[in-house]
Design a protein around this motif. Structure first.
Motif, PDB file in Angstrom:
ATOM      1  N   LEU A  35      43.296  49.636  35.174  1.00  0.00           N
ATOM      2  CA  LEU A  35      42.460  48.650  34.477  1.00  0.00           C
ATOM      3  C   LEU A  35      42.210  47.427  35.368  1.00  0.00           C
ATOM      4  CD1 LEU A  35      43.797  48.809  30.812  1.00  0.00           C
ATOM      5  CD2 LEU A  35      41.654  49.741  31.715  1.00  0.00           C
ATOM      6  N   ALA A  36      43.209  47.032  36.152  1.00  0.00           N
ATOM      7  CA  ALA A  36      43.016  45.931  37.105  1.00  0.00           C
ATOM      8  C   ALA A  36      42.006  46.342  38.180  1.00  0.00           C
ATOM      9  CB  ALA A  36      44.352  45.537  37.741  1.00  0.00           C
ATOM     10  N   LEU A  37      42.090  47.597  38.624  1.00  0.00           N
ATOM     11  CA  LEU A  37      41.122  48.096  39.607  1.00  0.00           C
ATOM     12  C   LEU A  37      39.702  48.080  39.034  1.00  0.00           C
ATOM     13  CD1 LEU A  37      43.043  51.129  41.157  1.00  0.00           C
ATOM     14  CD2 LEU A  37      42.497  48.964  42.282  1.00  0.00           C
ATOM     15  N   GLU A  38      39.560  48.411  37.760  1.00  0.00           N
ATOM     16  CA  GLU A  38      38.246  48.341  37.108  1.00  0.00           C
ATOM     17  C   GLU A  38      37.677  46.934  37.222  1.00  0.00           C
ATOM     18  OE1 GLU A  38      38.009  49.375  32.972  1.00  0.00           O
ATOM     19  OE2 GLU A  38      38.228  51.512  33.371  1.00  0.00           O
ATOM     20  N   HIS A  39      38.514  45.950  36.929  1.00  0.00           N
ATOM     21  CA  HIS A  39      38.083  44.553  36.969  1.00  0.00           C
ATOM     22  C   HIS A  39      37.671  44.152  38.392  1.00  0.00           C
ATOM     23  CE1 HIS A  39      37.856  40.373  35.785  1.00  0.00           C
ATOM     24  NE2 HIS A  39      38.661  40.071  36.796  1.00  0.00           N
ATOM     25  N   VAL A  40      38.475  44.536  39.366  1.00  0.00           N
ATOM     26  CA  VAL A  40      38.209  44.185  40.761  1.00  0.00           C
ATOM     27  C   VAL A  40      36.973  44.922  41.282  1.00  0.00           C
ATOM     28  CG1 VAL A  40      39.143  44.412  43.107  1.00  0.00           C
ATOM     29  CG2 VAL A  40      40.585  43.558  41.273  1.00  0.00           C
ATOM     30  N   SER A  41      36.767  46.142  40.835  1.00  0.00           N
ATOM     31  CA  SER A  41      35.660  46.945  41.366  1.00  0.00           C
ATOM     32  C   SER A  41      34.311  46.298  41.099  1.00  0.00           C
ATOM     33  CB  SER A  41      35.696  48.367  40.806  1.00  0.00           C
ATOM     34  OG  SER A  41      35.346  48.382  39.444  1.00  0.00           O
ATOM     35  N   ALA A  42      34.180  45.601  39.992  1.00  0.00           N
ATOM     36  CA  ALA A  42      32.911  44.932  39.687  1.00  0.00           C
ATOM     37  C   ALA A  42      32.602  43.853  40.732  1.00  0.00           C
ATOM     38  CB  ALA A  42      32.970  44.316  38.291  1.00  0.00           C
ATOM     39  N   ARG A  43      33.617  43.173  41.191  1.00  0.00           N
ATOM     40  CA  ARG A  43      33.421  42.120  42.202  1.00  0.00           C
ATOM     41  C   ARG A  43      33.191  42.686  43.596  1.00  0.00           C
ATOM     42  NH1 ARG A  43      37.696  37.436  40.384  1.00  0.00           N
ATOM     43  NH2 ARG A  43      36.782  37.158  38.342  1.00  0.00           N
ATOM     44  N   LEU A  44      33.696  43.888  43.838  1.00  0.00           N
ATOM     45  CA  LEU A  44      33.584  44.484  45.174  1.00  0.00           C
ATOM     46  C   LEU A  44      32.349  45.364  45.334  1.00  0.00           C
ATOM     47  CD1 LEU A  44      37.312  45.508  45.785  1.00  0.00           C
ATOM     48  CD2 LEU A  44      36.102  43.491  46.635  1.00  0.00           C
ATOM     49  N   LYS A  45      31.546  45.491  44.299  1.00  0.00           N
ATOM     50  CA  LYS A  45      30.397  46.408  44.302  1.00  0.00           C
ATOM     51  C   LYS A  45      29.478  46.247  45.518  1.00  0.00           C
ATOM     52  CE  LYS A  45      28.836  49.807  41.949  1.00  0.00           C
ATOM     53  NZ  LYS A  45      29.578  51.039  42.093  1.00  0.00           N
ATOM     54  N   PRO A  46      29.242  45.016  46.028  1.00  0.00           N
ATOM     55  CA  PRO A  46      28.332  44.889  47.177  1.00  0.00           C
ATOM     56  C   PRO A  46      28.878  45.495  48.478  1.00  0.00           C
ATOM     57  CG  PRO A  46      28.689  42.743  46.120  1.00  0.00           C
ATOM     58  CD  PRO A  46      29.626  43.715  45.487  1.00  0.00           C
TER      59      PRO A  46
END
Length: 180
Positions: A49-60
């Motif tokens: 779930l933490a990875l889900e949150h971080v993945s949105a910020r790392l999308k670029p």
């Protein structure tokens, strides 16, 4: 979110059992003994779930770079939860102390390739779980129905449509009594 937490925890368990079982088989353990801990389910679920949150910020960023960041987060979660369990239970369920690349017995840096591979698989697994656990938005758009001479334009009237039409006509013609 709770359903994804549960499914991520189960996915983590399965991956850990496959990993430890394969490792045992490579060490010539004919039974390919696999292990995990009950503690791992909430650790895997919460970390994902933490990875889900971080993945949105790392999308670029490119996927291999995102996987490096996920790997760092996985190592951080493993270290932090191992440290916390050691404080609460007096020992960490996994103990990597005897291994050369161990950090305080809580993580093994030589597991970086396995965690990186897991990190690369995270986004496809996440996308599958998101599509499986979220309901598609249903549209409630009224169908366009045009009645011409008591019939729907272009179609034969069916009994239900005619009943609705008769009922609607009855309401339109009913006197409106607004007396107190």
């Amino acid at each position: 979110m709770l359903s994804r937490f549960f499914l991520y925890g189960c996915t983590g368990w399965v991956l850990e059992v496959l990993f430890t079982g394969a490792g045992a088989a490579l060490k010539r353990d004919r039974s390919a003994t696999a292990t995990t801990y009950l503690w791992m389910h909430p650790i895997y679920g919460g970390t994902a779930l933490a990875l889900e949150h971080v993945s949105a910020r790392l999308k670029p960023y490119p996927r291999p770079v995102r996987a490096l960041a996920y790997t760092a987060l996985i190592f951080g979660a493993e270290y932090a939860t191992g440290w916390l369990l050691r404080r609460l239970l007096g020992r960490c369920p996994w103990d990597y102390s005897p291994h050369r690349w161990s950090v305080h017995g809580l993580i093994r840096l030589d597991y970086a390739p396995a965690w990186y591979l897991t990190a690369l698989l995270f986004e496809p697994v996440r996308d599958g779980l998101l599509s499986a656990t979220t309901r598609p938005a249903t549209r409630h758009e009224p169908a366009e129905v045009v009645f011409v001479g008591g019939e729907q334009a272009g179609k034969e009237p069916d009994a239900d449509a005619l009943q609705v039409g008769v009922l609607a006509s009855g309401f339109e013609q009913a006197p409106l009594d607004v007396s107190p």
